[in-house]
Design an enzyme around this catalytic site. Sequence first.
Site, PDB file in Angstrom:
ATOM      1  N   GLY A  46       0.761  -1.249   0.000  1.00 37.52           N
ATOM      2  CA  GLY A  46       0.000   0.000   0.000  1.00 37.52           C
ATOM      3  C   GLY A  46       0.787   1.290   0.000  1.00 37.52           C
ATOM      4  O   GLY A  46       0.318   2.303  -0.514  1.00 37.52           O
ATOM      5  N   GLU A 100       3.924   4.040   6.003  1.00 32.60           N
ATOM      6  CA  GLU A 100       2.706   3.238   5.864  1.00 32.60           C
ATOM      7  C   GLU A 100       1.678   3.976   5.007  1.00 32.60           C
ATOM      8  O   GLU A 100       1.692   5.209   4.942  1.00 32.60           O
ATOM      9  CB  GLU A 100       2.087   2.992   7.253  1.00 32.60           C
ATOM     10  CG  GLU A 100       2.315   1.591   7.792  1.00 32.60           C
ATOM     11  CD  GLU A 100       1.494   0.508   7.086  1.00 32.60           C
ATOM     12  OE1 GLU A 100       1.110   0.681   5.907  1.00 32.60           O
ATOM     13  OE2 GLU A 100       1.244  -0.516   7.716  1.00 32.60           O
ATOM     14  N   ASP A 101       0.788   3.222   4.393  1.00 37.88           N
ATOM     15  CA  ASP A 101      -0.309   3.852   3.675  1.00 37.88           C
ATOM     16  C   ASP A 101      -1.363   4.368   4.642  1.00 37.88           C
ATOM     17  O   ASP A 101      -1.820   5.492   4.537  1.00 37.88           O
ATOM     18  CB  ASP A 101      -0.937   2.899   2.639  1.00 37.88           C
ATOM     19  CG  ASP A 101      -1.336   1.549   3.227  1.00 37.88           C
ATOM     20  OD1 ASP A 101      -1.034   1.265   4.408  1.00 37.88           O
ATOM     21  OD2 ASP A 101      -1.954   0.755   2.486  1.00 37.88           O
ATOM     22  N   ASP A 104      -5.032   2.003  10.619  1.00 38.17           N
ATOM     23  CA  ASP A 104      -6.457   1.819  10.832  1.00 38.17           C
ATOM     24  C   ASP A 104      -6.671   1.462  12.311  1.00 38.17           C
ATOM     25  O   ASP A 104      -6.830   2.344  13.146  1.00 38.17           O
ATOM     26  CB  ASP A 104      -6.937   0.722   9.870  1.00 38.17           C
ATOM     27  CG  ASP A 104      -8.430   0.469   9.943  1.00 38.17           C
ATOM     28  OD1 ASP A 104      -9.165   1.325  10.428  1.00 38.17           O
ATOM     29  OD2 ASP A 104      -8.857  -0.611   9.484  1.00 38.17           O
ATOM     30  N   LYS A 132      -6.928   6.791  10.763  1.00 33.32           N
ATOM     31  CA  LYS A 132      -8.361   6.834  11.093  1.00 33.32           C
ATOM     32  C   LYS A 132      -8.447   6.872  12.619  1.00 33.32           C
ATOM     33  O   LYS A 132      -8.564   5.817  13.255  1.00 33.32           O
ATOM     34  CB  LYS A 132      -9.064   5.584  10.564  1.00 33.32           C
ATOM     35  CG  LYS A 132      -9.133   5.484   9.051  1.00 33.32           C
ATOM     36  CD  LYS A 132      -9.824   4.181   8.667  1.00 33.32           C
ATOM     37  CE  LYS A 132      -9.996   4.052   7.169  1.00 33.32           C
ATOM     38  NZ  LYS A 132     -10.533   2.717   6.793  1.00 33.32           N
ATOM     39  N   PHE A 153     -13.857   3.266   4.333  1.00 29.68           N
ATOM     40  CA  PHE A 153     -12.904   2.603   3.443  1.00 29.68           C
ATOM     41  C   PHE A 153     -12.529   3.514   2.272  1.00 29.68           C
ATOM     42  O   PHE A 153     -13.398   4.088   1.609  1.00 29.68           O
ATOM     43  CB  PHE A 153     -13.508   1.294   2.922  1.00 29.68           C
ATOM     44  CG  PHE A 153     -12.497   0.413   2.258  1.00 29.68           C
ATOM     45  CD1 PHE A 153     -11.653  -0.384   3.017  1.00 29.68           C
ATOM     46  CD2 PHE A 153     -12.380   0.383   0.881  1.00 29.68           C
ATOM     47  CE1 PHE A 153     -10.702  -1.195   2.405  1.00 29.68           C
ATOM     48  CE2 PHE A 153     -11.440  -0.426   0.253  1.00 29.68           C
ATOM     49  CZ  PHE A 153     -10.601  -1.217   1.023  1.00 29.68           C
ATOM     50  N   VAL A 154     -11.234   3.637   2.019  1.00 36.44           N
ATOM     51  CA  VAL A 154     -10.761   4.481   0.918  1.00 36.44           C
ATOM     52  C   VAL A 154      -9.894   3.685  -0.062  1.00 36.44           C
ATOM     53  O   VAL A 154      -9.270   2.689   0.320  1.00 36.44           O
ATOM     54  CB  VAL A 154      -9.958   5.700   1.442  1.00 36.44           C
ATOM     55  CG1 VAL A 154     -10.859   6.685   2.154  1.00 36.44           C
ATOM     56  CG2 VAL A 154      -8.805   5.271   2.345  1.00 36.44           C
ATOM     57  N   ASP A 160      -5.763  -0.248  -2.218  1.00 36.22           N
ATOM     58  CA  ASP A 160      -6.590  -1.057  -3.101  1.00 36.22           C
ATOM     59  C   ASP A 160      -7.922  -1.458  -2.460  1.00 36.22           C
ATOM     60  O   ASP A 160      -8.060  -1.458  -1.239  1.00 36.22           O
ATOM     61  CB  ASP A 160      -5.857  -2.348  -3.480  1.00 36.22           C
ATOM     62  CG  ASP A 160      -5.782  -3.321  -2.310  1.00 36.22           C
ATOM     63  OD1 ASP A 160      -5.351  -2.899  -1.221  1.00 36.22           O
ATOM     64  OD2 ASP A 160      -6.179  -4.493  -2.476  1.00 36.22           O
ATOM     65  N   ARG A 166      -5.245   0.842  -6.983  1.00 42.05           N
ATOM     66  CA  ARG A 166      -3.984   1.416  -6.485  1.00 42.05           C
ATOM     67  C   ARG A 166      -3.441   2.491  -7.414  1.00 42.05           C
ATOM     68  O   ARG A 166      -2.718   3.391  -6.975  1.00 42.05           O
ATOM     69  CB  ARG A 166      -2.920   0.320  -6.336  1.00 42.05           C
ATOM     70  CG  ARG A 166      -3.215  -0.711  -5.268  1.00 42.05           C
ATOM     71  CD  ARG A 166      -1.948  -1.523  -4.984  1.00 42.05           C
ATOM     72  NE  ARG A 166      -2.233  -2.789  -4.315  1.00 42.05           N
ATOM     73  CZ  ARG A 166      -2.343  -2.936  -2.998  1.00 42.05           C
ATOM     74  NH1 ARG A 166      -2.227  -1.887  -2.217  1.00 42.05           N
ATOM     75  NH2 ARG A 166      -2.576  -4.114  -2.478  1.00 42.05           N
TER      76      ARG A 166
HETATM   77  P1  5GP Z   1      -4.250  -1.798  10.833  1.00 39.29           P
HETATM   78  O1  5GP Z   1      -3.332  -2.926  11.174  1.00 39.29           O
HETATM   79  O2  5GP Z   1      -3.731  -0.446  11.247  1.00 39.29           O
HETATM   80  O3  5GP Z   1      -5.634  -2.030  11.340  1.00 39.29           O
HETATM   81  O4  5GP Z   1      -4.462  -1.835   9.288  1.00 39.29           O
HETATM   82  C1  5GP Z   1      -3.629  -1.280   8.397  1.00 39.29           C
HETATM   83  C2  5GP Z   1      -3.809  -1.908   7.034  1.00 39.29           C
HETATM   84  O5  5GP Z   1      -5.194  -2.204   6.742  1.00 39.29           O
HETATM   85  C3  5GP Z   1      -3.368  -0.949   5.974  1.00 39.29           C
HETATM   86  O6  5GP Z   1      -1.992  -1.060   5.746  1.00 39.29           O
HETATM   87  C4  5GP Z   1      -4.241  -1.347   4.799  1.00 39.29           C
HETATM   88  O7  5GP Z   1      -3.625  -2.400   4.097  1.00 39.29           O
HETATM   89  C5  5GP Z   1      -5.519  -1.856   5.417  1.00 39.29           C
HETATM   90  N1  5GP Z   1      -6.577  -0.799   5.433  1.00 39.29           N
HETATM   91  C6  5GP Z   1      -7.124  -0.234   6.523  1.00 39.29           C
HETATM   92  N2  5GP Z   1      -8.051   0.686   6.201  1.00 39.29           N
HETATM   93  C7  5GP Z   1      -8.082   0.720   4.850  1.00 39.29           C
HETATM   94  C8  5GP Z   1      -8.841   1.501   3.893  1.00 39.29           C
HETATM   95  O8  5GP Z   1      -9.673   2.357   4.202  1.00 39.29           O
HETATM   96  N3  5GP Z   1      -8.583   1.236   2.579  1.00 39.29           N
HETATM   97  C9  5GP Z   1      -7.687   0.314   2.167  1.00 39.29           C
HETATM   98  N4  5GP Z   1      -7.523   0.144   0.860  1.00 39.29           N
HETATM   99  N5  5GP Z   1      -6.945  -0.428   3.032  1.00 39.29           N
HETATM  100  C10 5GP Z   1      -7.146  -0.226   4.360  1.00 39.29           C
HETATM  101 MG    MG Z   2      -0.758  -1.823   4.328  1.00 40.27          MG
END
Ligand code: 5GP
Ligand code: MG
Length: 175
Positions: A46, A100-101, A104, A132, A153-154, A160, A166
């Site tokens: 990402g 990081e992208d 979440d 977020k 969700f984006v 993606d 992407r």
């Molecule tokens: P975390 O471990 O912080 O919960 O999740 C991070 C990962 O979840 C990100 O690196 C991404 O791959 C995925 N993710 C979380 N929210 C989104 C979103 O809104 N859109 C997309 N495309 N991926 C997300």
């Molecule tokens: Mg990721």
Amino acid sequence: MITIHDKEFAPFLTSEEISKRIKALAWKINADYAGKRPLVLGILNGSFIFAADLFRELAVEAEISFIKLASYKGTTTTGNVITAIGLEETLTDRHIIIVEDIIDTGKTLSTFLPQLTRQQPASIKIATFLTKPTALKYDVKADYTAFEIEDKFVVGYGLDYDGLGRNLPDLYILK
Ligand code: 5GP
Ligand code: MG
């Protein structure tokens, strides 16, 4: 409005808005890392576009490398993150900037950061394209955040929906 697979997404951030914020982040990083030669560590897949754009704006001496986090998870963020694939650099005594992208729940980074810490880097900071804040469940705090968004969700700009989206230059949000 655009459609990806079965879902509709609305325009959310333009590439111009994104680019402006990235320049501002890079300006801060340049000030913080003068003379430190940071190692930027992009988390695939990402972050590859954000990492490339941010890295190009860095004026300090810097290195970049990418890793992939392998886990048992499917499409959600509920699974266990286990190992980093592709990490060849020695992190000991390096100034690491994780890229990081999106943060979440924070689970990915909260699981991965202790593994990095074990290699005793000089410092670790986190740069993320998105956070977020209302979705955060783990103790992870980004040092550089381009945008804080609501818990929706984006896609686009490297992120993606089930493999697609992407390559969209702008960011879109689920309707
Ligand atoms: P975390 O471990 O912080 O919960 O999740 C991070 C990962 O979840 C990100 O690196 C991404 O791959 C995925 N993710 C979380 N929210 C989104 C979103 O809104 N859109 C997309 N495309 N991926 C997300
Ligand atoms: Mg990721």
